[in-house]
Design an enzyme around this catalytic site. Sequence first.
Site, PDB file in Angstrom:
ATOM      1  N   TYR A  93      44.238  33.942  28.498  1.00 55.46           N
ATOM      2  CA  TYR A  93      45.097  34.402  29.591  1.00 55.46           C
ATOM      3  C   TYR A  93      44.586  35.725  30.159  1.00 55.46           C
ATOM      4  O   TYR A  93      44.389  35.840  31.362  1.00 55.46           O
ATOM      5  CB  TYR A  93      46.552  34.536  29.123  1.00 55.46           C
ATOM      6  CG  TYR A  93      47.450  33.394  29.519  1.00 55.46           C
ATOM      7  CD1 TYR A  93      47.028  32.076  29.444  1.00 55.46           C
ATOM      8  CD2 TYR A  93      48.732  33.632  29.971  1.00 55.46           C
ATOM      9  CE1 TYR A  93      47.851  31.030  29.793  1.00 55.46           C
ATOM     10  CE2 TYR A  93      49.573  32.584  30.326  1.00 55.46           C
ATOM     11  CZ  TYR A  93      49.125  31.290  30.227  1.00 55.46           C
ATOM     12  OH  TYR A  93      49.946  30.267  30.586  1.00 55.46           O
ATOM     13  N   GLU A 100      40.855  36.176  37.899  1.00 57.32           N
ATOM     14  CA  GLU A 100      41.559  35.802  39.122  1.00 57.32           C
ATOM     15  C   GLU A 100      41.818  37.031  39.996  1.00 57.32           C
ATOM     16  O   GLU A 100      41.497  37.038  41.193  1.00 57.32           O
ATOM     17  CB  GLU A 100      42.890  35.123  38.780  1.00 57.32           C
ATOM     18  CG  GLU A 100      42.738  33.751  38.170  1.00 57.32           C
ATOM     19  CD  GLU A 100      44.060  33.145  37.710  1.00 57.32           C
ATOM     20  OE1 GLU A 100      45.134  33.593  38.167  1.00 57.32           O
ATOM     21  OE2 GLU A 100      44.024  32.197  36.903  1.00 57.32           O
TER      22      GLU A 100
END
Length: 167
Positions: A93, A100
């Site tokens: 994550y 991202e």
Amino acid sequence: MALLVAQILHGLVGLVRSPVSATLPQIGSRLFLTWGILWSFPETHSHILVTSLVISWSITEIIRYSFFGMKEAFGFAPSWLLWLRYSTFMVLYPTGISSEVGLIYIALPYMKASEKYCLRMPNKWNFSFDFFYASILSLAVYVPGSPHMFTYMLAQRKKALAKAKAA
């Protein structure tokens, strides 16, 4: 990647137990990154963050689909696969989210210069949209969204591993 929308629909109609509130941000960010950033701004392709993004997403999905495939095919998944399914997110994550955010940030100057996906006024709809500012807004959503998703996954991990331990 676009077929991931089916996961949202499956949650909405009850085919899967995953809550839409958890699925929507994950799928939404992947679609936004895939089409809105990487496909739309090829200048980002050579950045090292693309590699870390693809590795994070790929490992996540390989483990996830292996886990669900084993459960569907055999009615169970080995304990090591259960552990991987509910533990690797602690590394993947942060690396995925960082990739991202970094790629959106890297694409910002190209968005601004190209004005791609912008709708300027005046127009027949009397509406204006700027993809650059929408992308900045998406970056702002990562601030509360990332801890929320990470906390959600921690709770899922605790529940799944406790259930496996009790069995």
